[in-house]
Design a protein around this motif. Structure first.
Motif, PDB file in Angstrom:
ATOM      1  N   ASP A 173       0.827  -1.201   0.000  1.00 55.84           N
ATOM      2  CA  ASP A 173       0.000   0.000   0.000  1.00 55.84           C
ATOM      3  C   ASP A 173       0.865   1.256   0.000  1.00 55.84           C
ATOM      4  N   LYS A 174       1.961   1.214   0.736  1.00 53.64           N
ATOM      5  CA  LYS A 174       2.880   2.375   0.766  1.00 53.64           C
ATOM      6  C   LYS A 174       3.406   2.672  -0.636  1.00 53.64           C
ATOM      7  N   TYR A 175       3.792   1.624  -1.347  1.00 56.15           N
ATOM      8  CA  TYR A 175       4.326   1.827  -2.700  1.00 56.15           C
ATOM      9  C   TYR A 175       3.254   2.393  -3.626  1.00 56.15           C
ATOM     10  N   LEU A 176       2.056   1.800  -3.604  1.00 61.10           N
ATOM     11  CA  LEU A 176       0.995   2.278  -4.491  1.00 61.10           C
ATOM     12  C   LEU A 176       0.664   3.743  -4.216  1.00 61.10           C
ATOM     13  N   ARG A 177       0.582   4.102  -2.936  1.00 62.96           N
ATOM     14  CA  ARG A 177       0.301   5.496  -2.586  1.00 62.96           C
ATOM     15  C   ARG A 177       1.414   6.426  -3.093  1.00 62.96           C
ATOM     16  N   THR A 178       2.652   5.964  -2.979  1.00 64.76           N
ATOM     17  CA  THR A 178       3.785   6.786  -3.403  1.00 64.76           C
ATOM     18  C   THR A 178       3.804   6.978  -4.911  1.00 64.76           C
ATOM     19  N   ILE A 179       3.614   5.901  -5.672  1.00 59.85           N
ATOM     20  CA  ILE A 179       3.686   6.014  -7.129  1.00 59.85           C
ATOM     21  C   ILE A 179       2.491   6.781  -7.674  1.00 59.85           C
ATOM     22  N   LEU A 180       1.312   6.580  -7.084  1.00 63.71           N
ATOM     23  CA  LEU A 180       0.139   7.325  -7.543  1.00 63.71           C
ATOM     24  C   LEU A 180       0.302   8.816  -7.257  1.00 63.71           C
ATOM     25  N   ALA A 181       0.842   9.149  -6.088  1.00 59.13           N
ATOM     26  CA  ALA A 181       1.101  10.553  -5.758  1.00 59.13           C
ATOM     27  C   ALA A 181       2.138  11.135  -6.717  1.00 59.13           C
ATOM     28  N   PHE A 182       3.110  10.327  -7.114  1.00 62.07           N
ATOM     29  CA  PHE A 182       4.114  10.754  -8.091  1.00 62.07           C
ATOM     30  C   PHE A 182       3.441  11.145  -9.414  1.00 62.07           C
ATOM     31  N   PHE A 183       2.354  10.434  -9.761  1.00 64.74           N
ATOM     32  CA  PHE A 183       1.603  10.747 -10.970  1.00 64.74           C
ATOM     33  C   PHE A 183       0.688  11.962 -10.780  1.00 64.74           C
ATOM     34  N   GLY A 184       0.562  12.436  -9.529  1.00 61.39           N
ATOM     35  CA  GLY A 184      -0.305  13.579  -9.248  1.00 61.39           C
ATOM     36  C   GLY A 184      -1.611  13.208  -8.587  1.00 61.39           C
ATOM     37  N   ILE A 185      -1.830  11.913  -8.340  1.00 62.03           N
ATOM     38  CA  ILE A 185      -3.079  11.448  -7.717  1.00 62.03           C
ATOM     39  C   ILE A 185      -2.910  11.510  -6.198  1.00 62.03           C
ATOM     40  N   GLN A 186      -3.615  12.422  -5.573  1.00 59.85           N
ATOM     41  CA  GLN A 186      -3.471  12.625  -4.125  1.00 59.85           C
ATOM     42  C   GLN A 186      -4.629  12.024  -3.320  1.00 59.85           C
ATOM     43  N   ASP A 187      -5.781  11.890  -3.956  1.00 61.72           N
ATOM     44  CA  ASP A 187      -6.978  11.378  -3.270  1.00 61.72           C
ATOM     45  C   ASP A 187      -6.964   9.851  -3.367  1.00 61.72           C
ATOM     46  N   ILE A 188      -6.380   9.217  -2.355  1.00 68.71           N
ATOM     47  CA  ILE A 188      -6.188   7.756  -2.367  1.00 68.71           C
ATOM     48  C   ILE A 188      -6.761   7.161  -1.086  1.00 68.71           C
ATOM     49  N   ASP A 189      -7.592   6.155  -1.244  1.00 72.24           N
ATOM     50  CA  ASP A 189      -8.186   5.464  -0.096  1.00 72.24           C
ATOM     51  C   ASP A 189      -7.710   4.008  -0.115  1.00 72.24           C
ATOM     52  N   THR A 190      -7.677   3.408   1.054  1.00 73.75           N
ATOM     53  CA  THR A 190      -7.319   1.986   1.167  1.00 73.75           C
ATOM     54  C   THR A 190      -8.413   1.268   1.940  1.00 73.75           C
ATOM     55  N   ILE A 191      -8.878   0.162   1.386  1.00 75.81           N
ATOM     56  CA  ILE A 191      -9.810  -0.712   2.092  1.00 75.81           C
ATOM     57  C   ILE A 191      -9.071  -2.025   2.305  1.00 75.81           C
ATOM     58  N   ALA A 192      -8.667  -2.263   3.543  1.00 75.11           N
ATOM     59  CA  ALA A 192      -7.872  -3.455   3.860  1.00 75.11           C
ATOM     60  C   ALA A 192      -8.706  -4.451   4.666  1.00 75.11           C
ATOM     61  N   ILE A 193      -8.669  -5.714   4.253  1.00 75.58           N
ATOM     62  CA  ILE A 193      -9.298  -6.801   4.991  1.00 75.58           C
ATOM     63  C   ILE A 193      -8.138  -7.599   5.578  1.00 75.58           C
ATOM     64  N   GLU A 194      -8.011  -7.579   6.901  1.00 69.39           N
ATOM     65  CA  GLU A 194      -6.805  -8.138   7.531  1.00 69.39           C
ATOM     66  C   GLU A 194      -7.101  -9.363   8.391  1.00 69.39           C
ATOM     67  N   ASN A 195      -6.013 -10.036   8.780  1.00 65.40           N
ATOM     68  CA  ASN A 195      -6.058 -11.211   9.666  1.00 65.40           C
ATOM     69  C   ASN A 195      -6.835 -12.381   9.061  1.00 65.40           C
ATOM     70  N   LEU A 196      -6.795 -12.505   7.740  1.00 63.00           N
ATOM     71  CA  LEU A 196      -7.577 -13.551   7.082  1.00 63.00           C
ATOM     72  C   LEU A 196      -6.960 -14.941   7.210  1.00 63.00           C
ATOM     73  N   ASP A 197      -5.668 -15.010   7.506  1.00 64.82           N
ATOM     74  CA  ASP A 197      -5.013 -16.316   7.594  1.00 64.82           C
ATOM     75  C   ASP A 197      -4.634 -16.695   9.023  1.00 64.82           C
ATOM     76  N   ILE A 198      -5.141 -15.937   9.982  1.00 67.19           N
ATOM     77  CA  ILE A 198      -4.896 -16.266  11.389  1.00 67.19           C
ATOM     78  C   ILE A 198      -5.729 -17.487  11.759  1.00 67.19           C
ATOM     79  N   MET A 199      -5.115 -18.423  12.453  1.00 69.44           N
ATOM     80  CA  MET A 199      -5.817 -19.647  12.831  1.00 69.44           C
ATOM     81  C   MET A 199      -7.085 -19.312  13.619  1.00 69.44           C
ATOM     82  N   GLY A 200      -8.199 -19.875  13.189  1.00 62.51           N
ATOM     83  CA  GLY A 200      -9.472 -19.656  13.874  1.00 62.51           C
ATOM     84  C   GLY A 200     -10.200 -18.392  13.447  1.00 62.51           C
ATOM     85  N   ALA A 201      -9.650 -17.660  12.469  1.00 65.49           N
ATOM     86  CA  ALA A 201     -10.272 -16.409  12.031  1.00 65.49           C
ATOM     87  C   ALA A 201     -11.614 -16.668  11.352  1.00 65.49           C
TER      88      ALA A 201
END
Length: 198
Positions: free
Chosen positions: A150-178
């Protein structure tokens, strides 16, 4: 009317990608709210995106004119520049993004199309556009210093001039018992809410 570029980067079979389940829900909700907008879906594995070769470099650094728009090496950069909004669906792989997505970014990072060089340094050419990165992660990485996708995507998109960037992250999907189904459902809910504002 806006043009949305929906970029998909996951090798899993249809219906298996958790990133895509959430991103597809985002796109469907977006369509409901913006029926006149154009949505272009670009599945990088179906496109068979390859790594750039030495013989491609001349085309990347060559002149950008009407003829260059027909060049197969530059077509992704022009398509990217012509979009108004970007939905990038890609899981975290090995603390970053899938290699095919990085290969695609190499095709769209073209001086004279997505950015330009000036006396003061590089300047993005895609100002005023917006993007969302939808990502599934096996663990909890949101604030981790070693999360590089996500850090890289935000950096490269900002390099292109795209500043309005959102992240939707779904986490802990591989934790045992999740509760994977519950987490994906929660991600879909976040995505559909975000799509209404996108």
């Amino acid at each position: 009317m806006s043009k949305v570029l929906y970029i998909k980067a996951n090798i899993k079979a249809e219906g298996e990608s958790r990133s895509f389940k959430v991103a597809d829900a985002f796109i469907e909700e977006y369509k409901k709210n913006n029926p006149n907008d154009e949505i272009v879906t670009l599945d990088l594995y179906k496109e068979n995106i390859d790594f750039l070769r030495p013989e491609d470099l001349g085309k990347l650094f060559g002149p950008k004119d009407e003829n260059s728009k027909n060049n197969p090496i530059l077509k992704y950069a022009y398509e990217f520049a012509e979009a108004d909004k970007y939905v990038i669906a890609a899981p975290m792989w090995n603390l970053s993004i899938p290699a095919i997505l990085k290969a695609y970014i190499d095709y769209v990072s073209v001086s004279g199309i997505t950015f330009k060089y000036t006396a003061e340094g590089p300047v993005g050419l895609l100002n005023g556009k917006k993007a969302v990165h939808i990502v599934a992660r096996g663990g909890e990485y949101g604030d981790a210093p070693y999360e590089m996708g996500d850090k890289y995507l935000r950096t490269i998109l900002a390099f292109f001039g795209i500043q309005d960037i959102d992240t939707i992250a779904i986490e802990n999907l591989d934790i045992m018992g999740a509760d994977v189904e519950g987490k994906v459902k929660e991600g879909i809910e976040k995505a559909t809410n975000a799509a209404k504002r996108f």
